[in-house]
Design an enzyme around this catalytic site. Structure first.
Site, PDB file in Angstrom:
ATOM      1  N   SER A  43      -9.988  -6.289  10.441  1.00 41.16           N
ATOM      2  CA  SER A  43     -11.212  -5.587  10.064  1.00 41.16           C
ATOM      3  C   SER A  43     -12.084  -6.600   9.347  1.00 41.16           C
ATOM      4  CB  SER A  43     -10.884  -4.403   9.143  1.00 41.16           C
ATOM      5  OG  SER A  43     -12.008  -3.584   8.940  1.00 41.16           O
ATOM      6  N   GLU A  65      -5.718  -1.539  15.478  1.00 39.03           N
ATOM      7  CA  GLU A  65      -6.522  -2.410  14.627  1.00 39.03           C
ATOM      8  C   GLU A  65      -5.641  -3.529  14.074  1.00 39.03           C
ATOM      9  OE1 GLU A  65      -8.102  -2.560  10.140  1.00 39.03           O
ATOM     10  OE2 GLU A  65      -8.268  -0.588  11.096  1.00 39.03           O
ATOM     11  N   ARG A  71       0.840  -1.194   0.000  1.00 34.47           N
ATOM     12  CA  ARG A  71       0.000   0.000   0.000  1.00 34.47           C
ATOM     13  C   ARG A  71       0.878   1.248   0.000  1.00 34.47           C
ATOM     14  NH1 ARG A  71      -4.612  -1.866   4.479  1.00 34.47           N
ATOM     15  NH2 ARG A  71      -5.054  -3.879   3.481  1.00 34.47           N
ATOM     16  N   ARG A 100       2.932   1.116  10.614  1.00 33.63           N
ATOM     17  CA  ARG A 100       2.479   1.523   9.290  1.00 33.63           C
ATOM     18  C   ARG A 100       3.639   1.393   8.311  1.00 33.63           C
ATOM     19  NH1 ARG A 100      -1.886   4.627   7.789  1.00 33.63           N
ATOM     20  NH2 ARG A 100      -2.269   5.128   9.979  1.00 33.63           N
ATOM     21  N   ARG A 145       1.096  -5.220  13.591  1.00 34.88           N
ATOM     22  CA  ARG A 145       0.512  -4.747  14.848  1.00 34.88           C
ATOM     23  C   ARG A 145       0.322  -5.888  15.842  1.00 34.88           C
ATOM     24  NH1 ARG A 145      -3.706  -0.037  12.711  1.00 34.88           N
ATOM     25  NH2 ARG A 145      -2.089   1.174  11.632  1.00 34.88           N
TER      26      ARG A 145
END
Length: 424
Positions: A353, A350, A263, A278, A392
């Site tokens: 999801s 998070e 990403r 990130r 994470r």
């Protein structure tokens, strides 16, 4: 892509859906344009059919006159003119249909009625598990990882640039252990079929799951080949049955896949710059399900529970948050975020999801099933969720399970995969 009938029969449902997402003002012009285009399209279809019928009638009359030895030149000219008119109208119809299809690709899904309206301030924590560790005297994961020689950020930056990670030694072993642990649980206990999917996909695949055209700026594109690096395994795996019709006894289908994810994170410069929270490339195990529409609510709870199982086995406190409509992703109709507690950074992160997309992705990818022999095919409902994302999860393991001496206890369920009880 939405069914054009939404613009005709249920346009208020679409408007209300965008209002709940707090996007009606921005999308109202597109919706009104879509209504107009759909109206034009239907008028053109009728005009084409009428002229085709007239041309066929003229052709039959020409044949009759020729058999009777009568002059048919006027009818032949009329038929030729009708044919030219049909060609012109079909060209205009194709332009209108393409514009309508492009517009519908830009409209987000309509969230389900039980999703709260509003922005992220309206998100609701529906349950939690475990006791969050006090953040006092807990070191952040990047300090623990550095002390244990798990990460090499300097060389990652040298070989790739900012926003990349190199895991070394026990760090690399931990990544591999998590992959095997996650997949084994989902295959052996939850009944998923394991898939090893490509990391490069074509435009149709990215469009099918909703990444294109809306999020083109976040994607890594291979120029000249029209290929894209995947942002998640959801993309190739959901598209496995694109343009196919499944039999009803094939449902539900569940797939689990590990992939690297890529990403660009456009617009996120300066956020979470320390540690591994990130990055442009990260690892994740993804769950994807195809189900009958009547079962999608139950299946979302089941899929979410599958992801929760891993956090419980890793003994990481977490909470389940129902996202409000304005915080729900573009393609999703309802989403639960699993947020794990990271005491070193003092935040809920998070790590998964879990979403149901109703028939939104299935329409774009044309994934259907036949309810019974001889019945008309219907679109499946698709679901997916992380099971789990690695960076994470690793941060939470290092922060939640660290000891005063700087070592880290390995969760019991992970010890057979990692081959040790303690890091350090």
């Amino acid at each position: 892509m939405h069914d054009p009938r939404l613009l005709r029969d249920d346009v208020e449902l679409l408007r209300d859906g965008m209002r709940r997402r707090q996007k009606l003002d921005a999308l109202a012009p597109a919706i009104e344009r879509g209504v107009a285009l759909d109206r034009e399209r239907r008028v053109m279809i009728q005009a084409v059919e009428e002229r085709k019928a007239a041309r066929n009638a003229a052709s039959q009359e020409v044949a009759r006159r020729k058999r009777a030895g009568e002059d048919a030149s006027e009818l032949i000219a009329q038929g030729r003119a009708l044919g030219e008119e049909v060609t012109r109208l079909e060209g205009e119809l194709a332009v209108t249909a393409d514009e309508l299809a492009a517009l519908l690709l830009e409209l987000p899904n309509v969230t389900l009625p039980d999703v709260p309206a509003g922005d992220e301030t309206q998100n609701v924590v529906v349950r939690s598990w475990g006791t969050p560790r006090d953040a006092t005297a807990v070191r952040p994961h990047w300090e623990i990882a550095a002390a244990l020689g798990m990460l090499d950020p300097e060389r990652a930056a040298k070989v790739s640039g900012s926003g990349f990670v190199v895991y070394r030694g026990v760090g690399a072993r931990l990544v591999r252990a998590l992959m095997n642990f996650f997949i084994d649980v989902h295959v052996r206990e939850h009944g998923y079929e394991e898939v090893w999917a490509p990391a490069l996909v074509n435009r149709a695949t990215m469009t099918g799951t909703g990444q294109l055209p809306k999020f083109a700026d976040d994607a890594y594109k291979i120029e000249g080949d029209e290929l894209y690096l995947i942002p998640t395994a959801e993309v190739p795996v959901t598209n496995l049955y694109r343009d196919e019709i499944l039999e009803t006894d094939a449902l539900p289908k569940g797939f689990v896949a590990y992939t690297p994810c890529f990403r660009r994170e456009a617009g996120s410069a300066g956020k979470d710059t320390r540690g591994i929270l990130r990055s442009h490339q990260f690892d994740k195990v993804e769950l994807v399900r195809y189900v009958e529409p009547e079962q999608s609510d139950v299946e979302l709870d089941r899929l979410t529970g599958h992801a929760e199982t891993l956090l419980q086995r890793l003994d990481i406190p977490y909470r389940v948050k129902l996202l409000a409509a304005g915080d729900t992703g573009f393609s999703s109709a309802k989403t639960y975020d699993l947020e794990a507690w990271a005491p070193g950074v003092g935040a809920w992160l998070e790590v998964s999801s879990c979403s149901v997309f109703t028939d939104f992705q299935a329409r774009r990818a044309n994934i259907r099933y036949r309810p019974a022999k001889g019945e008309k095919p219907r679109f499946v409902h698709t679901l997916n969720g992380s099971g789990l994302a690695f960076p994470r999860t690793i941060a939470c393991i290092l922060e939640h399970h660290q000891r005063e001496d700087g070592t880290v206890d390995v969760p019991g369920a992970l010890r057979p995969y990692l081959g040790m009880e303690r890091l350090g």
